[in-house]
Design a protein around this motif. Sequence first.
Motif, PDB file in Angstrom:
ATOM      1  N   PRO A  11       0.800  -1.230   0.000  1.00 41.05           N
ATOM      2  CA  PRO A  11       0.000   0.000   0.000  1.00 41.05           C
ATOM      3  C   PRO A  11       0.829   1.276   0.000  1.00 41.05           C
ATOM      4  CG  PRO A  11      -0.919  -1.589   1.528  1.00 41.05           C
ATOM      5  CD  PRO A  11       0.371  -2.170   1.050  1.00 41.05           C
ATOM      6  N   GLN A  12       1.949   1.277   0.726  1.00 38.09           N
ATOM      7  CA  GLN A  12       2.771   2.488   0.771  1.00 38.09           C
ATOM      8  C   GLN A  12       3.331   2.826  -0.609  1.00 38.09           C
ATOM      9  OE1 GLN A  12       2.747   0.012   2.877  1.00 38.09           O
ATOM     10  NE2 GLN A  12       3.169   0.637   4.992  1.00 38.09           N
ATOM     11  N   ALA A  13       3.729   1.812  -1.356  1.00 40.04           N
ATOM     12  CA  ALA A  13       4.247   2.041  -2.696  1.00 40.04           C
ATOM     13  C   ALA A  13       3.144   2.541  -3.621  1.00 40.04           C
ATOM     14  CB  ALA A  13       4.863   0.758  -3.249  1.00 40.04           C
ATOM     15  N   LEU A  14       1.949   1.983  -3.479  1.00 40.93           N
ATOM     16  CA  LEU A  14       0.823   2.412  -4.301  1.00 40.93           C
ATOM     17  C   LEU A  14       0.453   3.860  -4.006  1.00 40.93           C
ATOM     18  CD1 LEU A  14      -1.316   1.600  -6.375  1.00 40.93           C
ATOM     19  CD2 LEU A  14      -2.756   0.842  -4.476  1.00 40.93           C
ATOM     20  N   ALA A  15       0.467   4.239  -2.714  1.00 46.00           N
ATOM     21  CA  ALA A  15       0.102   5.603  -2.333  1.00 46.00           C
ATOM     22  C   ALA A  15       1.077   6.617  -2.895  1.00 46.00           C
ATOM     23  CB  ALA A  15       0.040   5.719  -0.813  1.00 46.00           C
ATOM     24  N   ALA A  16       2.354   6.248  -2.985  1.00 43.67           N
ATOM     25  CA  ALA A  16       3.354   7.169  -3.532  1.00 43.67           C
ATOM     26  C   ALA A  16       3.085   7.467  -4.994  1.00 43.67           C
ATOM     27  CB  ALA A  16       4.749   6.580  -3.353  1.00 43.67           C
ATOM     28  N   PHE A  17       2.412   6.540  -5.664  1.00 40.60           N
ATOM     29  CA  PHE A  17       2.102   6.705  -7.076  1.00 40.60           C
ATOM     30  C   PHE A  17       0.735   7.333  -7.294  1.00 40.60           C
ATOM     31  CE2 PHE A  17       0.712   4.302 -11.091  1.00 40.60           C
ATOM     32  CZ  PHE A  17       1.158   5.319 -11.918  1.00 40.60           C
ATOM     33  N   THR A  18      -0.291   6.840  -6.582  1.00 44.20           N
ATOM     34  CA  THR A  18      -1.674   7.244  -6.849  1.00 44.20           C
ATOM     35  C   THR A  18      -2.253   8.185  -5.812  1.00 44.20           C
ATOM     36  OG1 THR A  18      -2.608   5.353  -5.646  1.00 44.20           O
ATOM     37  CG2 THR A  18      -2.075   5.023  -7.970  1.00 44.20           C
ATOM     38  N   GLY A  19      -1.553   8.413  -4.689  1.00 48.39           N
ATOM     39  CA  GLY A  19      -2.080   9.264  -3.629  1.00 48.39           C
ATOM     40  C   GLY A  19      -2.152  10.728  -4.018  1.00 48.39           C
ATOM     41  N   PRO A  20      -2.713  11.568  -3.131  1.00 48.07           N
ATOM     42  CA  PRO A  20      -2.909  12.989  -3.451  1.00 48.07           C
ATOM     43  C   PRO A  20      -1.635  13.716  -3.856  1.00 48.07           C
ATOM     44  CG  PRO A  20      -4.119  12.378  -1.467  1.00 48.07           C
ATOM     45  CD  PRO A  20      -3.270  11.193  -1.819  1.00 48.07           C
ATOM     46  N   GLY A  21      -0.520  13.356  -3.286  1.00 49.26           N
ATOM     47  CA  GLY A  21       0.728  14.033  -3.625  1.00 49.26           C
ATOM     48  C   GLY A  21       1.555  13.307  -4.665  1.00 49.26           C
ATOM     49  N   GLY A  22       1.040  12.199  -5.180  1.00 50.30           N
ATOM     50  CA  GLY A  22       1.794  11.383  -6.118  1.00 50.30           C
ATOM     51  C   GLY A  22       1.807  11.966  -7.520  1.00 50.30           C
ATOM     52  N   ARG A  23       2.666  11.403  -8.359  1.00 51.57           N
ATOM     53  CA  ARG A  23       2.804  11.906  -9.722  1.00 51.57           C
ATOM     54  C   ARG A  23       1.515  11.730 -10.513  1.00 51.57           C
ATOM     55  NH1 ARG A  23       7.680   9.436 -12.865  1.00 51.57           N
ATOM     56  NH2 ARG A  23       6.210   7.776 -13.352  1.00 51.57           N
TER      57      ARG A  23
END
Length: 302
Positions: free
Chosen positions: A33-45
Amino acid sequence: MPATESRIIDSHLHLVTASMFHRLRARPMAIRPQALAAFTGPGGRLAKWVEALERVSLEDQIASWRAAFDRAGIETGFFIAVGEGNEELAEFIRAAPERFQGWGSVVDPTAPDAPATVRRFGKWGLRGLKLYPPIQRFSASDRAVYPVYEAAAEQGLAVLYHFGITIAPIYDLLYANPLHLSAAAREFPEITFGVAHCGAGFLREALLLAYHTENIWVDTSGTNNWREFTPGAPSLDEVFRDLLRTYGPRRIMFGTDSTMPAEYRTAILQEQREAFGRLGVSGDDRALIFEGNARRLFRLPA
């Protein structure tokens, strides 16, 4: 008078829309989940891309890509939809079938429903299948993928692979070696398989695939900055020289990997033209690379 690459077909482009990104973000992904959030989360690319595209309609994209092609002198281009957005890609193509073509895709090529999706490509007007092992995490010669190849063969579709390194933030390079394709290419001689981006860091392996095969080709797309991470840091001239020696001019296709119409990579087009020129490639052979091979492979009208 020898032919020149006056008409250009870009075999490798990307279509990105906000709805494609929304679909991608909503898809379940079997990663931490942490890796996914870095990509798709509010601050992600991904969030930054979506915000920029929310105000851009498909009609805007159509007009912008037409203008980009006109500026760069591109006759026709082959697009890959982000997030396997086949139906939206089909709508895009229908708006200008003389300028836009499409590579379809599937979410998981080992899934039981994947062949059925590929069999709809004809209805959607898609001319090939794009697969992405480092992201989709499968081996290109895994027999679980063979039903997808069977479906592609039935429709006369080419199959394009992204092997090697990638800018995508979620990937596994264990699946990135082009040699994974060797068995499948021999078992499906009726399919033309493509290796994008000169192998994207796996140049030696991509060259080995040319041995005893006639149904594998390469595309030249991208910045090819993988060369900076390759022993000896080969120049683009050296890369193209090796491709010409092993694949020959009839199995190399031009591409830029452009993603946004306002940023069409005319510098890459010019860089590649100059590299082939320095190598002394004839006008007829340059015409094959920049147009003729794609026209022949995809049976495009003259």
